[in-house]
Design an enzyme around this catalytic site. Structure first.
Site, mmCIF file in Angstrom:
data_model
loop_
_atom_site.group_PDB
_atom_site.id
_atom_site.type_symbol
_atom_site.label_atom_id
_atom_site.label_comp_id
_atom_site.label_asym_id
_atom_site.label_seq_id
_atom_site.Cartn_x
_atom_site.Cartn_y
_atom_site.Cartn_z
ATOM 1 N N SER A 1 4.591 -8.350 8.470
ATOM 2 C CA SER A 1 3.631 -7.438 7.946
ATOM 3 C C SER A 1 2.623 -8.046 7.262
ATOM 4 C CB SER A 1 4.254 -6.020 7.026
ATOM 5 O OG SER A 1 4.839 -6.629 5.894
ATOM 6 N N THR A 2 1.404 -7.671 6.992
ATOM 7 C CA THR A 2 0.459 -8.324 5.841
ATOM 8 C C THR A 2 1.283 -8.711 4.461
ATOM 9 O OG1 THR A 2 -1.399 -6.857 6.785
ATOM 10 C CG2 THR A 2 -1.680 -7.942 4.681
ATOM 11 N N GLY A 3 2.025 -7.740 3.936
ATOM 12 C CA GLY A 3 2.665 -7.816 2.538
ATOM 13 C C GLY A 3 3.569 -8.916 2.611
ATOM 14 N N HIS B 1 5.674 -3.837 13.236
ATOM 15 C CA HIS B 1 6.298 -4.329 12.065
ATOM 16 C C HIS B 1 7.754 -3.824 12.044
ATOM 17 C CE1 HIS B 1 2.641 -5.815 11.065
ATOM 18 N NE2 HIS B 1 2.043 -4.615 10.835
ATOM 19 N N TRP C 1 7.350 -0.007 -0.289
ATOM 20 C CA TRP C 1 8.602 1.138 -0.108
ATOM 21 C C TRP C 1 8.317 1.638 1.247
ATOM 22 C CZ3 TRP C 1 12.884 2.069 -2.795
ATOM 23 C CH2 TRP C 1 13.395 3.208 -2.391
ATOM 24 N N ASN D 1 -5.574 -4.932 3.105
ATOM 25 C CA ASN D 1 -6.261 -4.190 3.850
ATOM 26 C C ASN D 1 -7.449 -3.289 3.029
ATOM 27 O OD1 ASN D 1 -5.706 -4.550 6.355
ATOM 28 N ND2 ASN D 1 -3.569 -3.730 6.264
ATOM 29 N N ASN E 1 0.687 -1.084 0.036
ATOM 30 C CA ASN E 1 -0.118 -0.030 0.155
ATOM 31 C C ASN E 1 0.930 1.325 -0.103
ATOM 32 O OD1 ASN E 1 -2.436 -1.313 -0.183
ATOM 33 N ND2 ASN E 1 -2.580 -1.529 1.748
HETATM 34 N N1 CTP Z 1 3.956 -1.504 2.671
HETATM 35 C C1 CTP Z 1 5.074 -1.026 2.367
HETATM 36 N N2 CTP Z 1 5.635 0.218 2.456
HETATM 37 C C2 CTP Z 1 4.596 1.207 2.971
HETATM 38 C C3 CTP Z 1 3.343 0.716 3.089
HETATM 39 C C4 CTP Z 1 3.168 -0.477 3.188
HETATM 40 O O1 CTP Z 1 6.037 -1.932 1.928
HETATM 41 N N3 CTP Z 1 4.888 2.635 2.883
HETATM 42 C C5 CTP Z 1 3.707 -2.898 2.217
HETATM 43 C C6 CTP Z 1 3.890 -3.695 3.792
HETATM 44 O O2 CTP Z 1 4.382 -4.975 3.471
HETATM 45 C C7 CTP Z 1 2.216 -3.764 4.433
HETATM 46 C C8 CTP Z 1 1.483 -3.858 3.053
HETATM 47 O O3 CTP Z 1 2.294 -3.004 2.071
HETATM 48 O O4 CTP Z 1 2.093 -5.119 5.065
HETATM 49 C C9 CTP Z 1 0.273 -3.502 3.188
HETATM 50 O O5 CTP Z 1 0.254 -1.977 3.864
HETATM 51 P P1 CTP Z 1 -0.704 -1.745 5.136
HETATM 52 O O6 CTP Z 1 -2.280 -2.006 4.882
HETATM 53 O O7 CTP Z 1 -0.222 -0.614 5.594
HETATM 54 O O8 CTP Z 1 0.018 -2.998 5.872
HETATM 55 P P2 CTP Z 1 -0.232 -3.860 7.295
HETATM 56 O O9 CTP Z 1 0.978 -4.632 7.409
HETATM 57 O O10 CTP Z 1 -1.561 -4.476 7.599
HETATM 58 O O11 CTP Z 1 0.168 -2.699 8.309
HETATM 59 P P3 CTP Z 1 -0.854 -2.437 9.689
HETATM 60 O O12 CTP Z 1 -0.730 -3.516 10.651
HETATM 61 O O13 CTP Z 1 -0.191 -1.011 10.278
HETATM 62 O O14 CTP Z 1 -2.379 -2.239 9.323
#
Ligand code: CTP
Length: 319
Positions: free
Chosen positions: A241-243, A293, A263, A132, A109
């Site tokens: 992380s989710t990613g 994370h 990124w 998400n 994201n």
């Molecule tokens: N991501 C990234 N760089 C960012 C934002 C997100 O690399 N600036 C990647 C991460 O791998 C992240 C995934 O995109 O897990 C999805 O983004 P987000 O929805 O923010 O992830 P979550 O891991 O679910 O974060 P949170 O626990 O804060 O909700």
């Protein structure tokens, strides 16, 4: 030797490359990229020793009965009741059973996607995974719209849908889910206490509106298994992380994995600001202790894997 070894020195050297910047270095890495199929197979085999994504991607109906009490995966002292609604939405069999794809996109994201023009390329993959419940329609040129599998942390209800306080929030949510048709909606409902109300509301809306979306709820062992795999490869990530979870799962189903929107840095290689999310104003929390994370470490790991041809990381424009 075909072995995946992410030694500290490899990670540190990629760190230097990233910090030094120079888009030319990165661009070169993208242009010269070639899939390393034997490494892909090796990684799939190694991950299979920790988890089987076909099974661990979701619990199934026979895993529980309504009324069962389970312990939260990351908060063992607290418990959750398996409600009738939740039970009725558990899949009969894994939604990923026997599904195999030549190329997959895992879309993170990051704001790095804005002005990337990557929408078409992302949509051209056989299977597209998103995180998400990120909005797509308004950003289609940069992120595409195809969503075969989409995750939803329970906190999204609060963050993006006003905690369902108004009818219009609920309508917006139902509309977003109806656009997914029969794609997989993956809800980590058993991780930590706090989101159970939200999960129940989501489940009730899906049932009430007879939405076609195929709900999935990750197994109780998934997160430990994923962490175990990365720890064994010397990547010390407490809460993937989710990613990263999605990449790890995708290795089971996809021969070629392309990552976009990864990124986790506030600036691009030319020093221009990059939004944390492409679609909202959330800030970079992981520089404080507020975030569990370690996305920059994850990124470096993915960068090493990109350079070895195990996956393709796109952080620039798509041509
Ligand atoms: N991501 C990234 N760089 C960012 C934002 C997100 O690399 N600036 C990647 C991460 O791998 C992240 C995934 O995109 O897990 C999805 O983004 P987000 O929805 O923010 O992830 P979550 O891991 O679910 O974060 P949170 O626990 O804060 O909700």
């Amino acid at each position: 030797d075909g072995e995946l070894s992410l030694s500290r020195s490899m990670i540190n050297s990629s760190d230097k490359i990233i910090r030094k910047g120079g888009s030319s270095i990165f661009q070169h890495a993208v242009e010269g990229w070639k899939i390393n199929s034997s490494l892909v197979m090796e990684i799939r085999k190694n991950i299979l020793q920790f988890l089987d994504a076909e099974r661990d991607v979701s619990v199934v109906k026979t895993s529980f009965k309504p009324g069962d009490v389970i312990h939260y995966v990351l908060d063992r002292r607290r418990t959750l009741n398996i409600s009738q609604d939740l039970h009725s939405l558990l899949p009969e069999v894994s939604p990923m059973k026997n599904r195999r794809f030549k190329t997959c996109a895992v879309v993170g994201n990051s704001g790095i996607l804005l002005k990337s023009g990557c929408g078409k390329e992302i949509d051209s993959h056989d299977f597209v995974i998103r995180c998400n419940l990120a909005p797509v329609v308004e950003f289609a040129a940069d992120v595409g719209t195809k969503s075969d599998f989409i995750t939803m942390n329970p906190s999204v209800v609060q963050r993006a849908f006003g905690g369902f306080r108004n009818e219009s929030d609920r309508e917006k949510f139902v509309h977003r889910l109806s656009m997914l048709n029969d794609s997989v909606l993956w809800i980590p409902a058993f991780m930590v206490k706090g989101g159970e109300k939200h999960v129940e509301w989501v489940n009730a809306l899906i049932l009430k509106n007879k939405l076609k979306v195929r709900t999935a709820y990750p197994s109780l062992r998934l997160i430990h298994a994923v962490r175990g795999y990365w720890l064994t490869n010397k990547v010390h990530i407490k809460r993937p992380s989710t990613g990263l979870l999605m990449y790890t799962l995708a290795t089971r189903f996809c021969d070629e994995i392309h990552l976009y929107g990864f990124w986790p840095f506030p600036k691009d290689l030319r020093g221009k600001p990059v939004k944390y999310h492409y679609y909202d104003d959330l800030k970079y929390r992981y520089f404080s202790n507020a975030s569990p994370h370690r996305m920059p470490l994850e990124f470096k790991t993915l960068y090493v894997l990109h350079n070895r041809g195990a996956l393709k990381l796109t952080t620039g424009k798509c041509i």
